[in-house]
Design an enzyme around this catalytic site. Structure first.
Site, PDB file in Angstrom:
ATOM      1  N   HIS A 137      23.363  -7.748  -1.780  1.00 50.48           N
ATOM      2  CA  HIS A 137      22.634  -6.507  -1.505  1.00 50.48           C
ATOM      3  C   HIS A 137      21.147  -6.643  -1.821  1.00 50.48           C
ATOM      4  CE1 HIS A 137      26.667  -4.751  -1.379  1.00 50.48           C
ATOM      5  NE2 HIS A 137      26.130  -3.678  -0.824  1.00 50.48           N
ATOM      6  N   ARG A 149       0.814  -1.217   0.000  1.00 51.12           N
ATOM      7  CA  ARG A 149       0.000   0.000   0.000  1.00 51.12           C
ATOM      8  C   ARG A 149       0.847   1.267   0.000  1.00 51.12           C
ATOM      9  NH1 ARG A 149      -3.256  -3.175   3.652  1.00 51.12           N
ATOM     10  NH2 ARG A 149      -5.246  -3.707   2.645  1.00 51.12           N
ATOM     11  N   ASP A 189      28.431  -1.050  -7.233  1.00 50.88           N
ATOM     12  CA  ASP A 189      28.696  -0.372  -5.959  1.00 50.88           C
ATOM     13  C   ASP A 189      29.922  -0.993  -5.295  1.00 50.88           C
ATOM     14  OD1 ASP A 189      28.479   1.382  -3.860  1.00 50.88           O
ATOM     15  OD2 ASP A 189      26.825   0.360  -2.874  1.00 50.88           O
TER      16      ASP A 189
END
Length: 463
Positions: free
Chosen positions: A244, A220, A265
């Site tokens: 990750h 939601r 990263d």
């Protein structure tokens, strides 16, 4: 130069056979079939070079502090693995330190065109989602901070900046950065859907490491990931090491979003052995057995893969090869507005010849060949023999005999070890042991039985 390949990946799909014509560092034309090639690739895949938009370092090199020699090691090491372009990334630091790092990067870019500029990850991040960034170095993106950043040396190389859109002053900062030609990525953020959309309206066009250090995806409340995946103006970047972000979520993200980009990263620990320790972002990072850099408190500090390994992992997890490759080539190029990441007329001639299992066999940057990564034993290509089948028969036979003699010399040097191995096997067999061999069933009483194609004969047992 003309390179013929049976299979090409053009940045979006597989095609071929075709010949790629290169001139002055760019792709001049694509010709169907073999059109007078200078080089013929009879197996594997010819594709555009990989592009990593989020890379803090590798091979012991930290982009924030790299010396000229370290920049050389970093750029050439990545290129050898098929990563021909990279956006070196610096995480949160005091602005004077960022200026110094930008000056060093600018000098390195003059020697290595594959260094695309600076990705500045911070210091304008949400404290609650700072991750491995030092809290005392975070700042608000107010006018004074932007003046210092954009009026200093960083402005000459800054291409991408990550910030949290819910921060005070963030929206006018995004607008100012965008007007200055700097891409803005939303990340390290606790923003809700409305705040993410406001960041997009202000000019942001990417999302930094989707799912990590940001508001969660709820059924939601879509949060940062939901907007990143569904807003057509955003290109979400995902760390593809499988730690990750779980591989199942990677599958969902890349299936759901045709703009999703693969990044590493990575930090300086990439390419090192587990247990290695280095300083990163003002604190120690340790390479754990999971292949990820961690702070002393267990916080993930960064990945330790290069992008070619990320592509292989994506394919292993069931992501279609053409999607995995597009996520590391044409999509990051499009996100930065660069004429890279495709095999198309006018694009930069940054090319990689991949094996069938997506290991880099040969790399070209601006049409110039480079050295591939560590040779892969008998699978390592010998470019000087690519025309072997067209040579005179007698020459081919001489080459075969020479290679056989080389193999024999190598075996001679290992004869003591081979003798010890044979004696040890004989002793185990004499004691009632067995050996594993694939193929047809062995003669009765031989002591050997098949491992893969049938059950062992009654009464046999492994040694």
């Amino acid at each position: 130069m003309r390179i013929f390949a049976q299979t090409l990946f053009d940045g979006e799909r597989f095609t071929g056979p075709a010949t790629v014509e290169i001139a002055a560092g760019r792709i001049l034309a694509i010709h169907p079939g073999a059109a007078n090639p200078d080089l013929e690739l009879q197996h594997g895949i010819l594709g555009p070079g990989l592009i990593d938009l989020h890379n803090n370092g590798a091979f012991g090199v930290d982009c924030a502090s790299a010396t000229p020699a370290e920049w050389d090691k970093f750029a050439t090491g990545l290129a050898a693995r098929g990563v021909t372009s990279v956006l070196p990334t610096i995480i949160t630091q005091p602005l004077p330190a960022i200026a110094e790092a930008a000056t060093r990067l600018r000098a390195a870019m003059a020697r290595h065109p594959g260094l695309l500029g600076l990705h500045l990850e911070g210091p304008f991040l949400a404290p609650a989602k700072r991750g491995a960034h030092r809290a005392d170095w975070l700042r608000l993106p107010d006018q004074a901070a932007l003046d210092e950043l954009l009026d200093g040396p960083a402005a000459a190389v800054l291409k991408l900046l990550t910030l949290a859109p819910e921060l005070e002053y963030a929206l006018p900062a995004i607008a100012r950065l965008t007007a200055s030609g700097i891409r803005v990525s939303l990340g390290h953020t606790n923003a809700d859907a409305a705040q993410m959309r406001a960041g997009v309206a202000a000019g942001a066009r990417l999302v930094t490491h989707l799912f990590n250090a940001q508001s969660p995806l709820g059924h939601r409340a879509p949060g940062a990931p939901g907007i990143g995946l569904t807003d057509p103006l955003l290109a979400p970047c995902l760390i593809v090491d499988g730690v990750h972000v779980d591989p199942a979520l990677l599958q969902i993200a890349f299936a759901a979003c045709p703009r999703a980009i693969a990044v590493t990263d990575s930090i300086a620990l990439a390419g090192l052995e587990p247990g290695a320790e280095l300083e990163f972002g003002g604190a120690t990072a340790i390479l754990g057995p999971d292949g990820v850099g961690h702070r002393a408190d267990g916080t993930i500090a960064g990945a330790a893969i290069t992008l070619d390994e990320g592509v292989r992992r994506m394919i292993f997890w069931g992501i279609a090869p053409e999607i995995a490759l597009a996520a590391a080539t044409s999509r990051p190029a499009d996100a930065l507005g660069l004429n890279l990441g495709r095999i198309a007329p006018g694009a930069a001639a940054d090319l990689v010849w991949w094996s069938e299992d997506f290991q880099a066999l040969q790399v070209w940057q601006a049409g110039q060949p480079g050295s591939p990564a560590t040779p892969r034993g008998t699978e390592a290509p010998r470019l000087e023999l690519l025309d072997l089948e067209a040579r005179p028969t007698e020459e081919i036979i001489r080459l075969f005999l020479t290679q056989e003699a080389t193999a024999q010399r190598a075996l001679n040097s290992t004869s003591p070890a081979l003798a010890r191995l044979a004696d040890a096997v004989a002793a185990r067999l004499a004691a009632g042991g067995g050996c594993f061999t694939p193929g047809p069933a062995p003669p009765a009483g031989s002591g050997c039985w098949m491992r893969w194609n049938a059950a062992p004969p009654s009464g046999s047992r492994p040694g």
